[in-house]
Design a protein around this motif. Sequence first.
Motif, PDB file in Angstrom:
ATOM      1  N   ASP A  84       0.805  -1.217   0.000  1.00  0.00           N
ATOM      2  CA  ASP A  84       0.000   0.000   0.000  1.00  0.00           C
ATOM      3  C   ASP A  84       0.843   1.276   0.000  1.00  0.00           C
ATOM      4  O   ASP A  84       0.302   2.372  -0.136  1.00  0.00           O
ATOM      5  CB  ASP A  84      -0.936   0.019   1.217  1.00  0.00           C
ATOM      6  CG  ASP A  84      -1.989  -1.070   1.153  1.00  0.00           C
ATOM      7  OD1 ASP A  84      -2.358  -1.467   0.028  1.00  0.00           O
ATOM      8  OD2 ASP A  84      -2.442  -1.524   2.225  1.00  0.00           O
ATOM      9  N   ARG A  85       2.155   1.132   0.153  1.00  0.00           N
ATOM     10  CA  ARG A  85       3.036   2.304   0.211  1.00  0.00           C
ATOM     11  C   ARG A  85       3.832   2.510  -1.075  1.00  0.00           C
ATOM     12  O   ARG A  85       4.530   3.517  -1.208  1.00  0.00           O
ATOM     13  CB  ARG A  85       3.985   2.167   1.404  1.00  0.00           C
ATOM     14  CG  ARG A  85       3.273   2.259   2.747  1.00  0.00           C
ATOM     15  CD  ARG A  85       4.123   1.743   3.897  1.00  0.00           C
ATOM     16  NE  ARG A  85       5.414   2.377   3.936  1.00  0.00           N
ATOM     17  CZ  ARG A  85       6.438   1.947   4.712  1.00  0.00           C
ATOM     18  NH1 ARG A  85       6.276   0.866   5.456  1.00  0.00           N
ATOM     19  NH2 ARG A  85       7.591   2.573   4.705  1.00  0.00           N
ATOM     20  N   LEU A  86       3.743   1.559  -2.012  1.00  0.00           N
ATOM     21  CA  LEU A  86       4.481   1.684  -3.265  1.00  0.00           C
ATOM     22  C   LEU A  86       3.981   2.873  -4.071  1.00  0.00           C
ATOM     23  O   LEU A  86       2.769   3.063  -4.231  1.00  0.00           O
ATOM     24  CB  LEU A  86       4.342   0.414  -4.095  1.00  0.00           C
ATOM     25  CG  LEU A  86       5.004  -0.859  -3.566  1.00  0.00           C
ATOM     26  CD1 LEU A  86       4.726  -2.018  -4.514  1.00  0.00           C
ATOM     27  CD2 LEU A  86       6.504  -0.674  -3.375  1.00  0.00           C
ATOM     28  N   THR A  87       4.913   3.666  -4.577  1.00  0.00           N
ATOM     29  CA  THR A  87       4.541   4.844  -5.362  1.00  0.00           C
ATOM     30  C   THR A  87       4.993   4.745  -6.809  1.00  0.00           C
ATOM     31  O   THR A  87       4.245   5.102  -7.721  1.00  0.00           O
ATOM     32  CB  THR A  87       5.148   6.116  -4.746  1.00  0.00           C
ATOM     33  OG1 THR A  87       6.575   5.960  -4.631  1.00  0.00           O
ATOM     34  CG2 THR A  87       4.545   6.389  -3.380  1.00  0.00           C
ATOM     35  N   THR A 123      11.697  10.006  -6.568  1.00  0.00           N
ATOM     36  CA  THR A 123      11.566  10.581  -5.224  1.00  0.00           C
ATOM     37  C   THR A 123      10.554  11.716  -5.129  1.00  0.00           C
ATOM     38  O   THR A 123      10.328  12.240  -4.042  1.00  0.00           O
ATOM     39  CB  THR A 123      12.934  11.098  -4.737  1.00  0.00           C
ATOM     40  OG1 THR A 123      13.437  12.082  -5.661  1.00  0.00           O
ATOM     41  CG2 THR A 123      13.940   9.961  -4.627  1.00  0.00           C
ATOM     42  N   SER A 124       9.949  12.086  -6.245  1.00  0.00           N
ATOM     43  CA  SER A 124       8.962  13.173  -6.224  1.00  0.00           C
ATOM     44  C   SER A 124       7.830  12.811  -7.175  1.00  0.00           C
ATOM     45  O   SER A 124       8.036  12.707  -8.385  1.00  0.00           O
ATOM     46  CB  SER A 124       9.588  14.504  -6.645  1.00  0.00           C
ATOM     47  OG  SER A 124       8.604  15.515  -6.754  1.00  0.00           O
ATOM     48  N   GLU A 125       6.645  12.628  -6.638  1.00  0.00           N
ATOM     49  CA  GLU A 125       5.528  12.160  -7.461  1.00  0.00           C
ATOM     50  C   GLU A 125       5.097  13.185  -8.501  1.00  0.00           C
ATOM     51  O   GLU A 125       4.405  12.847  -9.461  1.00  0.00           O
ATOM     52  CB  GLU A 125       4.354  11.782  -6.569  1.00  0.00           C
ATOM     53  CG  GLU A 125       4.629  10.527  -5.734  1.00  0.00           C
ATOM     54  CD  GLU A 125       3.436  10.088  -4.925  1.00  0.00           C
ATOM     55  OE1 GLU A 125       2.468   9.592  -5.515  1.00  0.00           O
ATOM     56  OE2 GLU A 125       3.478  10.257  -3.694  1.00  0.00           O
ATOM     57  N   GLY A 126       5.519  14.430  -8.344  1.00  0.00           N
ATOM     58  CA  GLY A 126       5.164  15.441  -9.335  1.00  0.00           C
ATOM     59  C   GLY A 126       6.151  15.552 -10.476  1.00  0.00           C
ATOM     60  O   GLY A 126       5.893  16.254 -11.455  1.00  0.00           O
ATOM     61  N   ALA A 127       7.278  14.844 -10.370  1.00  0.00           N
ATOM     62  CA  ALA A 127       8.332  14.963 -11.377  1.00  0.00           C
ATOM     63  C   ALA A 127       8.048  14.067 -12.574  1.00  0.00           C
ATOM     64  O   ALA A 127       7.392  13.037 -12.466  1.00  0.00           O
ATOM     65  CB  ALA A 127       9.688  14.604 -10.765  1.00  0.00           C
TER      66      ALA A 127
END
Length: 274
Positions: free
Chosen positions: A160-163, A260-264
Amino acid sequence: MTDPTAFDNAPFIPDGAAYPDRWAEAAREYRSLETALGRARLNVSYGEHPSEKYDLFYPQSAKPEGTLIYIHGGFWRAFSRADWSHFAAGATACGWAVAMPSYPLCPEVTVSDITRSLARAISAIALKTSGKIALTGHSAGGHLALRMLDPALDIGTARDRLTRCLPISPLTDLAPLREVPLNDTLQLTETEAKSESPVHQPAPLIPVHVLVGAAERPSFIAQANALPWDVPVTEAPELHHFNVIDFLLEADHPFTAWLTSEGAEPPNWPNPSA
């Protein structure tokens, strides 16, 4: 019939045979420095086998923003976590912790055994960390990173923590490996080659981006493009199988940022084989 040299790398890379020693030396220096600074937790066990251990490297910040798990390659038969420590530098500079597991190797165990071992590692690392978890891995490690996305595998609270997942030069279809000398060590059966091939997994539920060097062997470029899911593949210009991972040293590289940044967003390089 598959070319017996199709998955060989070092003979086709300038000074290819020197890379493992250079990686190992850089890794030793990095571990020594990070240990002296109190930012390394080494040799943490996650299973009973002597190779079932991981190293965890922390950023300067008191609380990491997440944890990047890097899974090493070596065709499931070579290397350990201690050969790659310095590749934690980019993500730790971004405020993330980096975990690097080792695993038992073929021919002592099978590829299926290694997959189950890594699932235990991911689960154990999740229990020792908090926040987001991103996965990356190189070559056979790219295969294992993709295998961790299989919902049939138990990776504990990590699921549940995988991004995000960035497989680098991954092996996605193991069937051709049965036709090359490497299989003398791997002993892949037809059944295992199919069950262990990410190309036969359900589509992932998290963003996946595949990276491969445009100067790699044709077999690796084909493997990178073989996934049936709607995932982007970047063929990085001029990079080969041994230097395609170097971006992990850089905090400001677009792929480090993507992990490391979901917006990148990753680089939008055109693919030569497209």
